[in-house]
Enzyme design. Structure first.
Site, mmCIF file in Angstrom:
data_model
loop_
_atom_site.group_PDB
_atom_site.id
_atom_site.type_symbol
_atom_site.label_atom_id
_atom_site.label_comp_id
_atom_site.label_asym_id
_atom_site.label_seq_id
_atom_site.Cartn_x
_atom_site.Cartn_y
_atom_site.Cartn_z
ATOM 1 N N LYS A 45 0.799 -1.240 0.000
ATOM 2 C CA LYS A 45 0.000 0.000 0.000
ATOM 3 C C LYS A 45 0.824 1.278 0.000
ATOM 4 O O LYS A 45 0.360 2.334 0.410
ATOM 5 C CB LYS A 45 -0.984 0.014 1.205
ATOM 6 C CG LYS A 45 -1.898 -1.150 1.219
ATOM 7 C CD LYS A 45 -2.819 -1.109 0.032
ATOM 8 C CE LYS A 45 -3.048 -2.475 -0.515
ATOM 9 N NZ LYS A 45 -3.635 -2.446 -1.859
ATOM 10 N N HIS A 100 7.626 -7.466 -1.615
ATOM 11 C CA HIS A 100 7.193 -6.859 -0.348
ATOM 12 C C HIS A 100 8.073 -7.379 0.786
ATOM 13 O O HIS A 100 7.786 -7.113 1.966
ATOM 14 C CB HIS A 100 5.744 -7.229 -0.034
ATOM 15 C CG HIS A 100 4.707 -6.496 -0.855
ATOM 16 N ND1 HIS A 100 4.827 -5.185 -1.220
ATOM 17 C CD2 HIS A 100 3.503 -6.907 -1.344
ATOM 18 C CE1 HIS A 100 3.755 -4.812 -1.906
ATOM 19 N NE2 HIS A 100 2.944 -5.843 -1.996
ATOM 20 N N SER A 130 -5.132 2.674 3.917
ATOM 21 C CA SER A 130 -5.254 1.972 2.638
ATOM 22 C C SER A 130 -5.288 0.445 2.858
ATOM 23 O O SER A 130 -6.097 -0.268 2.263
ATOM 24 C CB SER A 130 -4.064 2.372 1.750
ATOM 25 O OG SER A 130 -4.114 1.714 0.526
ATOM 26 N N MET A 225 -4.738 5.098 -14.456
ATOM 27 C CA MET A 225 -4.476 3.786 -13.839
ATOM 28 C C MET A 225 -5.765 3.150 -13.319
ATOM 29 O O MET A 225 -5.942 1.941 -13.394
ATOM 30 C CB MET A 225 -3.423 3.925 -12.735
ATOM 31 C CG MET A 225 -2.019 4.147 -13.302
ATOM 32 S SD MET A 225 -0.737 4.275 -12.052
ATOM 33 C CE MET A 225 -0.886 2.742 -11.168
HETATM 34 S S1 PPS Z 1 -0.236 -3.260 -3.165
HETATM 35 O O1 PPS Z 1 -1.472 -4.039 -2.860
HETATM 36 O O2 PPS Z 1 0.738 -3.360 -2.093
HETATM 37 O O3 PPS Z 1 0.325 -3.596 -4.459
HETATM 38 O O4 PPS Z 1 -0.749 -1.740 -3.192
HETATM 39 P P1 PPS Z 1 0.095 -0.488 -3.674
HETATM 40 O O5 PPS Z 1 0.094 -0.448 -5.158
HETATM 41 O O6 PPS Z 1 1.401 -0.441 -2.990
HETATM 42 O O7 PPS Z 1 -0.744 0.716 -3.097
HETATM 43 C C1 PPS Z 1 -2.080 0.977 -3.472
HETATM 44 C C2 PPS Z 1 -2.327 2.443 -3.125
HETATM 45 O O8 PPS Z 1 -1.651 3.273 -4.112
HETATM 46 C C3 PPS Z 1 -2.619 4.136 -4.691
HETATM 47 N N1 PPS Z 1 -2.241 4.448 -6.077
HETATM 48 C C4 PPS Z 1 -2.114 5.714 -6.533
HETATM 49 N N2 PPS Z 1 -2.230 6.895 -5.903
HETATM 50 C C5 PPS Z 1 -2.075 8.009 -6.661
HETATM 51 N N3 PPS Z 1 -1.821 7.995 -7.989
HETATM 52 C C6 PPS Z 1 -1.687 6.821 -8.653
HETATM 53 N N4 PPS Z 1 -1.444 6.822 -9.952
HETATM 54 C C7 PPS Z 1 -1.811 5.603 -7.910
HETATM 55 N N5 PPS Z 1 -1.755 4.290 -8.217
HETATM 56 C C8 PPS Z 1 -2.011 3.592 -7.083
HETATM 57 C C9 PPS Z 1 -3.925 3.344 -4.587
HETATM 58 O O9 PPS Z 1 -5.039 4.155 -4.803
HETATM 59 C C10 PPS Z 1 -3.799 2.822 -3.153
HETATM 60 O O10 PPS Z 1 -3.915 3.858 -2.188
HETATM 61 P P2 PPS Z 1 -5.304 4.282 -1.477
HETATM 62 O O11 PPS Z 1 -4.905 5.264 -0.414
HETATM 63 O O12 PPS Z 1 -5.925 3.047 -0.923
HETATM 64 O O13 PPS Z 1 -6.124 4.922 -2.553
#
Ligand code: PPS
Length: 292
Positions: A45, A100, A130, A225
């Site tokens: 996350k 991870h 998240s 995305m």
């Molecule tokens: S995982 O399951 O570990 O692979 O998740 P991860 O990709 O690390 O994190 C998911 C969160 O990243 C946000 N996200 C983004 N935020 C802003 N801009 C872009 N382009 C973007 N892409 C992924 C996603 O919305 C999750 O955060 P939250 O706070 O839940 O929205």
């Protein structure tokens, strides 16, 4: 028992059994990195998928075709997942791998390797929020219970994937020691995407011209995305990820924790953070003034 109910434990850390097996975790510890490999390391996350998208688009010079036709797990597989062994040899160099795992688990495999590692971190209050929402959708993770219960488990470091504090301290403590390690934060990607893109593309020795930067930025935006099936997890079957309970691309904001943590929870969080991060000089960005 379905693998969805299985939890694999390695070195005291729990991992979901539908993606991790005892063998796949052991293979990751002994992974034979190639010097051309690019490794994206994150606590869940923290911006994993966003960085996968950025690295893909850097490698294609902004051409979105690959990012729109190949799922992120296939173009940048998690090296600890069970399908990685079969997939990894089909990737052409530079291979992009995701993990991870905490640094201590990969230290031996990375030792002496010239693989370039990009560590992405995010402020832990946004991570816990998240992660909590993700637990509600993900049938391979335990029932999160109330947010207060989940917060306690997160602060104790007993959630799946282990302690956020140890993960961040472990990887960032290597910043002086590993010359091939770059630290990028979710917050800098959010507040200065182009600056982060230039930082990552220079690290990967893959400079981009303005037009390519613009294309990367367009295809890495939250909206793009969210609508891209290769990234937004909508291809994952309902039994694994219950799409009626939320979206993987949920909010994408810096400072969303303010909508979830009470004042009391926030004060407690700050106390635990000071205690657990003692001796670590990392600073955190808790909100983006532009998103207020
Ligand atoms: S995982 O399951 O570990 O692979 O998740 P991860 O990709 O690390 O994190 C998911 C969160 O990243 C946000 N996200 C983004 N935020 C802003 N801009 C872009 N382009 C973007 N892409 C992924 C996603 O919305 C999750 O955060 P939250 O706070 O839940 O929205």
């Amino acid at each position: 028992m379905s693998r969805l109910d299985v939890c694999e434990t390695l070195d005291g850390i729990k991992f979901p059994g539908h993606l991790h097996t005892r063998e796949s975790l052991q293979l990751a510890l002994k992974f034979a990195f190639q010097d051309t490999d690019i490794v994206i390391a994150t606590y869940p996350k923290s911006g994993t998928t966003w960085m996968q998208q950025m690295v893909t688009l850097i490698s294609t010079k902004g051409d979105p075709h690959m990012s729109q036709t190949v799922p992120n797990w296939a173009r940048a597989p998690w090296l600890e997942h069970h399908y990685c062994a079969a997939l990894v040899n089909t990737l052409s160099p530079p291979r992009v791998l995701t993990t991870h795992l905490p640094h201590r688990m990969l230290a031996r495999a990375l030792q002496g390797s010239k693989a370039r590692v990009i560590y992405v971190s995010r402020n832990p209050k946004d991570v816990v929020v998240s992660f909590y929402h993700f637990h509600k959708m993900a049938n391979f993770l335990p029932d999160a219970g109330s947010f207060q219960d989940f917060l306690n488990t997160f602060l104790e470091g007993t959630v799946h994937f282990g302690s956020w504090f140890d993960h961040v301290k472990g990887w960032t403590s290597q910043l002086g020691a590993m010359t091939n390690l770059l630290h990028v934060t979710y917050e800098e990607m959010s507040m200065d995407f182009e600056g982060s893109l230039v930082k990552v593309s220079s690290f990967l020795q893959c400079p981009l011209v303005d037009e390519e930067v613009n294309s990367c930025a367009r295809h890495c935006s939250f909206g793009s995305m969210r609508d891209n099936k290769m990234i937004n997890c909508s291809l994952i079957p309902h039994e694994i990820l219950d799409h009626s309970k939320g979206s993987f691309m949920r909010r994408g904001k810096v400072g969303d924790w303010r909508n979830m943590l009470t004042e009391e929870q926030n004060e407690h969080f700050d106390r635990v953070l000071v205690e657990k991060m003692r001796g670590c000089s990392l600073g955190f960005v808790w909100e983006d003034p532009a998103q207020r």
